[in-house]
Write a protein that holds these residues in place. Structure first.
Motif, PDB file in Angstrom:
ATOM      1  N   ILE A  14       0.860  -1.183   0.000  1.00  0.00           N
ATOM      2  CA  ILE A  14       0.000   0.000   0.000  1.00  0.00           C
ATOM      3  C   ILE A  14       0.896   1.232   0.000  1.00  0.00           C
ATOM      4  CG2 ILE A  14      -1.742   1.290   1.293  1.00  0.00           C
ATOM      5  CD1 ILE A  14      -2.530  -1.439   2.592  1.00  0.00           C
ATOM      6  N   CYS A  15       0.721   2.085  -0.981  1.00  0.00           N
ATOM      7  CA  CYS A  15       1.519   3.304  -1.004  1.00  0.00           C
ATOM      8  C   CYS A  15       1.076   4.202   0.149  1.00  0.00           C
ATOM      9  CB  CYS A  15       1.354   4.041  -2.333  1.00  0.00           C
ATOM     10  SG  CYS A  15       2.373   5.530  -2.354  1.00  0.00           S
ATOM     11  N   SER A  16       2.034   4.596   0.933  1.00  0.00           N
ATOM     12  CA  SER A  16       1.689   5.485   2.042  1.00  0.00           C
ATOM     13  C   SER A  16       2.420   6.812   1.926  1.00  0.00           C
ATOM     14  CB  SER A  16       1.927   4.807   3.387  1.00  0.00           C
ATOM     15  OG  SER A  16       3.158   4.145   3.408  1.00  0.00           O
ATOM     16  N   GLY A  17       2.750   7.164   0.673  1.00  0.00           N
ATOM     17  CA  GLY A  17       3.247   8.516   0.426  1.00  0.00           C
ATOM     18  C   GLY A  17       2.133   9.521   0.705  1.00  0.00           C
ATOM     19  N   THR A  18       2.481  10.771   0.752  1.00  0.00           N
ATOM     20  CA  THR A  18       1.518  11.790   1.181  1.00  0.00           C
ATOM     21  C   THR A  18       0.252  11.801   0.326  1.00  0.00           C
ATOM     22  OG1 THR A  18       3.371  13.133   1.904  1.00  0.00           O
ATOM     23  CG2 THR A  18       1.260  14.241   1.700  1.00  0.00           C
ATOM     24  N   THR A  19       0.418  11.796  -0.986  1.00  0.00           N
ATOM     25  CA  THR A  19      -0.763  11.876  -1.855  1.00  0.00           C
ATOM     26  C   THR A  19      -1.678  10.687  -1.627  1.00  0.00           C
ATOM     27  OG1 THR A  19       0.505  13.060  -3.517  1.00  0.00           O
ATOM     28  CG2 THR A  19      -1.544  12.034  -4.248  1.00  0.00           C
ATOM     29  N   ALA A  25      -5.404   5.896   1.305  1.00  0.00           N
ATOM     30  CA  ALA A  25      -4.604   4.712   1.628  1.00  0.00           C
ATOM     31  C   ALA A  25      -4.666   4.388   3.118  1.00  0.00           C
ATOM     32  CB  ALA A  25      -3.155   4.910   1.189  1.00  0.00           C
ATOM     33  N   SER A  26      -4.835   5.407   3.929  1.00  0.00           N
ATOM     34  CA  SER A  26      -4.849   5.176   5.376  1.00  0.00           C
ATOM     35  C   SER A  26      -5.965   4.207   5.773  1.00  0.00           C
ATOM     36  CB  SER A  26      -5.016   6.494   6.133  1.00  0.00           C
ATOM     37  OG  SER A  26      -6.201   7.127   5.734  1.00  0.00           O
ATOM     38  N   MET A  51       5.334   5.676  -4.599  1.00  0.00           N
ATOM     39  CA  MET A  51       5.729   4.802  -5.705  1.00  0.00           C
ATOM     40  C   MET A  51       5.997   5.598  -6.982  1.00  0.00           C
ATOM     41  SD  MET A  51       2.886   1.791  -5.262  1.00  0.00           S
ATOM     42  CE  MET A  51       2.901   0.591  -3.942  1.00  0.00           C
ATOM     43  N   ASN A  52       5.948   6.896  -6.895  1.00  0.00           N
ATOM     44  CA  ASN A  52       6.154   7.772  -8.052  1.00  0.00           C
ATOM     45  C   ASN A  52       5.112   7.564  -9.141  1.00  0.00           C
ATOM     46  OD1 ASN A  52       8.405   9.256  -7.123  1.00  0.00           O
ATOM     47  ND2 ASN A  52       9.703   7.487  -7.540  1.00  0.00           N
ATOM     48  N   LEU A  53       3.926   7.177  -8.723  1.00  0.00           N
ATOM     49  CA  LEU A  53       2.841   6.988  -9.697  1.00  0.00           C
ATOM     50  C   LEU A  53       1.845   8.136  -9.634  1.00  0.00           C
ATOM     51  CD1 LEU A  53       2.274   3.220  -8.906  1.00  0.00           C
ATOM     52  CD2 LEU A  53       3.314   4.155 -10.973  1.00  0.00           C
ATOM     53  N   CYS A  54       2.038   9.018  -8.675  1.00  0.00           N
ATOM     54  CA  CYS A  54       1.053  10.067  -8.429  1.00  0.00           C
ATOM     55  C   CYS A  54       1.433  11.376  -9.109  1.00  0.00           C
ATOM     56  CB  CYS A  54       0.902  10.296  -6.937  1.00  0.00           C
ATOM     57  SG  CYS A  54       2.450  10.782  -6.141  1.00  0.00           S
ATOM     58  N   LYS A  55       2.479  11.338  -9.919  1.00  0.00           N
ATOM     59  CA  LYS A  55       2.962  12.574 -10.530  1.00  0.00           C
ATOM     60  C   LYS A  55       2.122  12.915 -11.762  1.00  0.00           C
ATOM     61  CE  LYS A  55       6.338  12.052  -7.602  1.00  0.00           C
ATOM     62  NZ  LYS A  55       6.126  12.490  -6.258  1.00  0.00           N
ATOM     63  N   GLY A  56       2.167  14.182 -12.116  1.00  0.00           N
ATOM     64  CA  GLY A  56       1.487  14.638 -13.323  1.00  0.00           C
ATOM     65  C   GLY A  56       0.014  14.298 -13.316  1.00  0.00           C
ATOM     66  N   GLY A  57      -0.468  13.766 -14.412  1.00  0.00           N
ATOM     67  CA  GLY A  57      -1.900  13.519 -14.581  1.00  0.00           C
ATOM     68  C   GLY A  57      -2.434  12.374 -13.755  1.00  0.00           C
TER      69      GLY A  57
END
Ligand code: FES
Length: 90
Positions: A14-19, A25-26, A51-57
């Motif tokens: 589970i991505c727990s980066g800020t976005t 995700a929480s 995971m660097n998937l939330c960038k751009g669009g």
């Protein structure tokens, strides 16, 4: 019934980066507690930095979850559980 020794383990990341965290995700942590016993014992759950998937669009497609090699975008508990069940039956 116990899962057979050959039953495939299911790794949930589970991505727990800020976005992703802010986008829901929480609510996904603790997913193994919402799944029936024999399947829950085959699941390992871990958090991941962005995971660097939330960038751009793709911002609006967060949160992101990986179930083994399958990426789920706009992940919700029902979507992740459905994928876990699908992989468990393979
Ligand atoms: S915070 Fe999840 S992909 Fe960036």
């Amino acid at each position: 019934m116990k899962p057979s020794k050959d039953a495939k383990n299911i790794h949930v990341v589970i991505c727990s980066g800020t976005t992703c965290f802010l986008m829901g995700a929480s609510e996904l942590f603790g997913i193994e507690k919402t799944i029936e016993g024999s399947l829950a014992s085959r699941i390992t759950v871990e958090g991941s930095p962005c995971m660097n998937l939330c960038k751009g669009g793709s911002y609006g497609k967060a949160p992101f979850v990986r179930v083994n090699d399958t990426l789920i975008s706009t992940a919700t508990l029902p979507k992740v559980i459905e994928e876990i069940r699908r992989q468990a039956s393979l």
